[in-house]
Design a protein around this motif. Structure first.
Motif, PDB file in Angstrom:
ATOM      1  N   ALA A 191      13.257   5.298   5.138  1.00 34.50           N
ATOM      2  CA  ALA A 191      12.889   4.222   5.657  1.00 34.50           C
ATOM      3  C   ALA A 191      11.622   4.957   7.480  1.00 34.50           C
ATOM      4  N   ASP A 192      11.131   5.547   6.765  1.00 34.76           N
ATOM      5  CA  ASP A 192       9.975   6.527   7.721  1.00 34.76           C
ATOM      6  C   ASP A 192       8.706   5.635   7.523  1.00 34.76           C
ATOM      7  N   TYR A 193       7.595   4.211   7.816  1.00 33.05           N
ATOM      8  CA  TYR A 193       6.825   3.547   7.674  1.00 33.05           C
ATOM      9  C   TYR A 193       5.853   4.653   8.183  1.00 33.05           C
ATOM     10  N   HIS A 194       6.068   5.324   9.205  1.00 39.23           N
ATOM     11  CA  HIS A 194       4.977   5.863   9.990  1.00 39.23           C
ATOM     12  C   HIS A 194       4.913   6.713   8.663  1.00 39.23           C
ATOM     13  N   ALA A 195       5.932   7.789   8.752  1.00 41.95           N
ATOM     14  CA  ALA A 195       5.038   9.439   7.842  1.00 41.95           C
ATOM     15  C   ALA A 195       4.367   8.578   6.393  1.00 41.95           C
ATOM     16  N   ASP A 218       0.462   8.026   6.665  1.00 41.26           N
ATOM     17  CA  ASP A 218       0.138   9.786   6.841  1.00 41.26           C
ATOM     18  C   ASP A 218       0.164  10.489   5.674  1.00 41.26           C
ATOM     19  N   VAL A 219       0.527   9.786   4.540  1.00 39.60           N
ATOM     20  CA  VAL A 219       0.666  10.000   3.128  1.00 39.60           C
ATOM     21  C   VAL A 219      -0.441   9.929   2.745  1.00 39.60           C
ATOM     22  N   LEU A 226       0.860  -0.931  -0.076  1.00 40.22           N
ATOM     23  CA  LEU A 226       0.225   0.176  -0.085  1.00 40.22           C
ATOM     24  C   LEU A 226       0.803   1.215  -0.049  1.00 40.22           C
ATOM     25  N   THR A 227       1.802   1.124   0.943  1.00 44.32           N
ATOM     26  CA  THR A 227       2.787   2.811   1.118  1.00 44.32           C
ATOM     27  C   THR A 227       4.180   2.842   0.514  1.00 44.32           C
TER      28      THR A 227
END
Length: 203
Positions: free
Chosen positions: A105-109, A112-113, A97-98
């Motif tokens: 390596a910022d999976y949380h950001a 959010d996008v 998905l993302t």
């Protein structure tokens, strides 16, 4: 005289069709396993199954006409309730998905996008064909984009992930070794799941 021979006498065209249909049989008469579907076939089958299931649960289903809109594939309505449905199919146990939004390596950001690209009337429908014979019903799940983004951030022991996984146990060499990522049971598509989503989106 066999039934196939009778068919040959009464309708040669039908006999030829039957013969071609039976060409996929093993000598013992068992049907061969279907080959792995192409990406296009997975997407087509997933969208058709999602539409069929919503219809079975009493929803009117509309499909897009013309160029596909990026956020959703179906619009379903029941009375004054309306949902835009984004359908994702898979045959390997997970849905990427993302990954296209991942930086440093910022999976949380990245989650959010991805979340910002979805409206407040959109629901995600995930269709999983892994382990399903062509004659079996695949597994369908429903969730809001907010729920999916939260799952992605929580995955891999809090590090985050780009892939929604139906079930995955991290191996000993992984940062999340010994932990399990699994789709919540209340995401399984049924009448109560749809009612839960409606209540969530209306809140």
């Amino acid at each position: 005289m066999s039934q196939l021979s009778k068919t040959n006498e009464s309708n040669p065209f039908l006999f030829d069709w039957c013969r071609m249909s039976c060409s996929s049989l093993h000598p013992c008469g068992e049907i061969e396993m279907a080959e792995k579907m192409s990406q296009w076939q997975v997407a087509t089958a997933a969208e058709a199954l999602a539409a069929a299931q919503f219809a079975r649960f009493g929803w009117d289903v509309s499909v897009q006409y013309g160029a596909n809109l990026p956020e959703f594939d179906l619009v379903v309505t029941r009375g004054d309730a309306m949902l835009k449905v984004s359908v994702k199919g898979s045959q390997d146990g997970g849905w990427g998905l993302t990954q296209s939004f991942l930086k440093n390596a910022d999976y949380h950001a990245a989650a959010d996008v991805w979340l910002k690209r979805h409206g407040n009337k959109t629901v995600m429908c995930f269709v999983q064909f892994k382990g399903c014979e062509p004659t079996e019903m695949p597994r369908l799940y429903l969730a809001t984009p907010t729920e999916v983004a939260a799952w992605l951030k929580h995955a891999a022991d809090g590090r985050g992930d780009t892939v929604l996984r139906e079930f995955h146990q991290w191996g000993p060499s992984a940062q999340a070794a010994g932990t399990v990522d699994e789709i919540p049971p209340d995401w399984k598509m049924d009448a109560s799941c749809i009612d839960r989503l409606l209540s969530t989106l209306r809140a």
